[in-house]
Design a protein around this motif. Structure first.
Motif, PDB file in Angstrom:
ATOM      1  N   HIS A  66     -43.788 -36.933  19.217  1.00  0.00           N
ATOM      2  CA  HIS A  66     -44.179 -36.112  18.059  1.00  0.00           C
ATOM      3  C   HIS A  66     -43.235 -36.311  16.881  1.00  0.00           C
ATOM      4  O   HIS A  66     -43.582 -35.991  15.744  1.00  0.00           O
ATOM      5  CB  HIS A  66     -44.199 -34.630  18.461  1.00  0.00           C
ATOM      6  CG  HIS A  66     -42.828 -34.062  18.721  1.00  0.00           C
ATOM      7  ND1 HIS A  66     -42.154 -34.268  19.915  1.00  0.00           N
ATOM      8  CD2 HIS A  66     -41.999 -33.317  17.932  1.00  0.00           C
ATOM      9  CE1 HIS A  66     -40.978 -33.664  19.857  1.00  0.00           C
ATOM     10  NE2 HIS A  66     -40.850 -33.081  18.676  1.00  0.00           N
ATOM     11  N   SER A  67     -42.028 -36.871  17.131  1.00  0.00           N
ATOM     12  CA  SER A  67     -41.041 -36.978  16.057  1.00  0.00           C
ATOM     13  C   SER A  67     -40.740 -38.402  15.614  1.00  0.00           C
ATOM     14  O   SER A  67     -40.149 -38.612  14.557  1.00  0.00           O
ATOM     15  CB  SER A  67     -39.722 -36.331  16.499  1.00  0.00           C
ATOM     16  OG  SER A  67     -39.188 -37.011  17.631  1.00  0.00           O
ATOM     17  N   HIS A  99     -45.736 -39.576   5.031  1.00  0.00           N
ATOM     18  CA  HIS A  99     -45.305 -38.699   6.126  1.00  0.00           C
ATOM     19  C   HIS A  99     -44.169 -39.250   6.966  1.00  0.00           C
ATOM     20  O   HIS A  99     -43.783 -38.628   7.945  1.00  0.00           O
ATOM     21  CB  HIS A  99     -46.504 -38.384   7.039  1.00  0.00           C
ATOM     22  CG  HIS A  99     -47.599 -37.631   6.373  1.00  0.00           C
ATOM     23  ND1 HIS A  99     -47.581 -36.268   6.211  1.00  0.00           N
ATOM     24  CD2 HIS A  99     -48.750 -38.079   5.802  1.00  0.00           C
ATOM     25  CE1 HIS A  99     -48.682 -35.887   5.586  1.00  0.00           C
ATOM     26  NE2 HIS A  99     -49.404 -36.962   5.320  1.00  0.00           N
ATOM     27  N   ASP A 130     -43.514 -36.733  10.563  1.00  0.00           N
ATOM     28  CA  ASP A 130     -44.374 -35.761  11.228  1.00  0.00           C
ATOM     29  C   ASP A 130     -45.778 -36.295  11.495  1.00  0.00           C
ATOM     30  O   ASP A 130     -46.615 -35.603  12.066  1.00  0.00           O
ATOM     31  CB  ASP A 130     -44.461 -34.461  10.418  1.00  0.00           C
ATOM     32  CG  ASP A 130     -44.938 -34.688   8.982  1.00  0.00           C
ATOM     33  OD1 ASP A 130     -45.541 -35.731   8.698  1.00  0.00           O
ATOM     34  OD2 ASP A 130     -44.696 -33.801   8.138  1.00  0.00           O
TER      35      ASP A 130
END
Length: 485
Positions: free
Chosen positions: A390-391, A412, A468
């Motif tokens: 997720h990171s 992003h 993100d």
């Protein structure tokens, strides 16, 4: 055997597919034609192009119909494996099955080479070991096509396969002064085992290869009666076909009007002009399942077939294909184990045809494993996802000599690049510099950047993305050699 012909001969390579039956090696963006047979180096598409080099008739051109996003891979394969012929490409905006693809090819050939040109439509994902026998049958089909038939190739069945379509022909009536081309009586699609066994014993039934031969004139005379729904978008698109370009990208809204239907259903099963040439001794395999692909490998004394780094102890009748790491098995029987870097398939060998069910469920839930392999091909080279959370996301990016990525930015994520082989030329903002092995750089979120390989050797970097969101749609392109802006 025909050695010369008085009309242009154009092989048409049909290169598509969903990637469902040979998952996890095959995916939507990298379907069956682009994968290599087990134990082999070249892809099925490579071998299809190479087969053209053995044709007894020199092609006037080679036309490939494929997905627009796959065109660059077809162009590279054609250049590497059949460089002697001029190549042309139709890039479909979406897959609509073989009837629209072949119809578009016929229209293009009609406009470039005339009504009487000879078209031979070849799936890009078959194996043919004996090319001499293959072209002997193709010659007979070409002769039948010259006399106004819609011809196709049939293979003598060697066992009662339930995954193939069958053709019943009338062998007592020869066509086109040949000994191996006959009228078609009927088509039977994937029969149950009892019927398939009867067909094999009968002797007048043949496996349908999906290889077709005809002239544009004959097809255009037949389609208004057999494939009415195809004609309106086909006629509209025909007006847009380029006459001075080796690429045709059909209009998306018009192309979407095509029904999703195979050439067999749309035309061949309805026409009264169907003829079949027998392929004898070509050792043909449509590579339609893991079972058929496994048959291309030698079996050990216990019936096991393996590819890659494997260790089997007390195993029987298993197909084990590795994906780069060791696979060890103990006391396994009648299993298919197919590994890839991001997915593993384990199935009972008797259920090999059900691999499509796994693919369908993955696609229904929008899993990336249905769409994209771990290594993704791009016009400039490849990238491989090594790790993702997720990171962050980690990739290995390999850039071909003389190639470059687009000038781009991301909203992003930021990126860290480290060169691991070769030399990369880097653009970040207003700076341009070379980055050699073991050198690194940082690209902040929103900053314009590009990498290029200006050398004559492959070069690669490790890319670490932090942010993100890491989707490929978070790319804003400003300049691109490959027209993706």
């Amino acid at each position: 055997m025909i050695t010369s012909i008085d009309t242009p001969f154009i092989p048409v390579i049909i290169c598509g597919g969903s990637g469902s039956r040979l998952w996890p090696r095959s995916r939507i963006t990298h379907p069956k034609p682009f994968i290599s047979p087990l134990g082999g180096g070249k892809s099925l598409l490579d071998m299809t192009y190479a087969r053209l080099c053995n044709a007894s008739i020199k092609p006037a051109a080679v036309l490939t119909v494929t997905a627009a996003d796959s065109m660059f891979m077809c162009e590279q394969s054609a250049s590497d494996n059949a460089p002697q012929a001029p190549h042309f490409f139709i890039g479909e905006p979406a897959g609509r099955n073989t009837a629209p693809a072949i119809a578009l090819a016929a229209v293009w050939i009609q406009q470039r080479f005339g009504n009487n040109a000879l078209l031979l439509a070849l799936p890009a994902d078959h194996l043919v070991k004996n090319t001499i026998a293959f072209w002997r049958a193709a010659d007979s089909a070409l002769q039948a096509a010259k006399q106004g038939h819609l011809a196709l190739l049939g293979v003598t069945p060697t066992y009662p396969a339930t995954g193939y379509g069958y053709i019943e022909c009338a062998p007592q009536i020869s066509i086109a002064n040949t000994e191996d081309c006959f009228p078609v009586r009927r088509f039977v699609e994937k029969p149950p085992l009892e019927d398939a066994t009867t067909f094999v014993q009968d002797g007048n039934f043949y496996w349908n290869t999906g290889i077709f031969c005809f002239t544009p004139r004959t097809l255009m005379e037949e389609m208004p009666q057999t494939a009415v729904d195809i004609m309106p978008p086909l006629q509209a698109l025909a007006k847009t076909a380029p006459t001075d370009n080796n690429r045709w990208l059909p209009d998306t809204p018009l192309h979407a009007q095509f029904p999703n239907i195979s050439f067999d259903y749309a035309v061949m099963e309805k026409t009264k002009k169907a003829a079949m040439a027998v392929v004898a001794g070509a050792e043909w395999n449509d590579v339609g399942s893991w079972h058929s692909l496994g048959e291309t490998l030698p079996a050990d004394t216990r019936g096991n077939r393996t590819d890659g780094d494997t260790l089997l102890i007390d195993c029987d009748n298993c197909l084990v294909a590795g994906g780069g790491r060791l696979i060890a098995g103990i006391a396994l029987k009648n299993l298919h184990i197919i590994d890839s870097p991001d997915a593993l398939l384990v199935a009972n060998a008797d259920s090999a045809e059900r691999t499509r069910e796994v693919f369908d469920q993955l696609r229904a839930t929008n899993r990336d494993e249905a769409t994209t392999p771990a290594t993704v091909h791009r016009p400039w080279g490849t990238y491989t996802v090594l790790e993702e959370s997720h990171s962050h996301k980690v990739k290995r990016i390999e850039v071909l000599p003389g190639a470059q990525l687009s000038l781009q930015s991301h909203q992003h994520r930021s990126e860290h690049w480290t060169t691991v082989t070769g030399t990369m030329t880097i653009v970040i903002g207003e700076r341009t510099f070379d980055m050699e092995t073991n050198q690194s750089c940082y690209i902040s979120q929103g900053e314009k950047h590009r990498m290029a390989n200006r050398t004559d050797q492959p070069a690669s970097i490790i890319e670490v993305q932090v942010g993100d969101y890491f989707g490929e749609d978070d790319i804003i392109r400003y300049e691109d050699l490959y027209g993706r802006i």
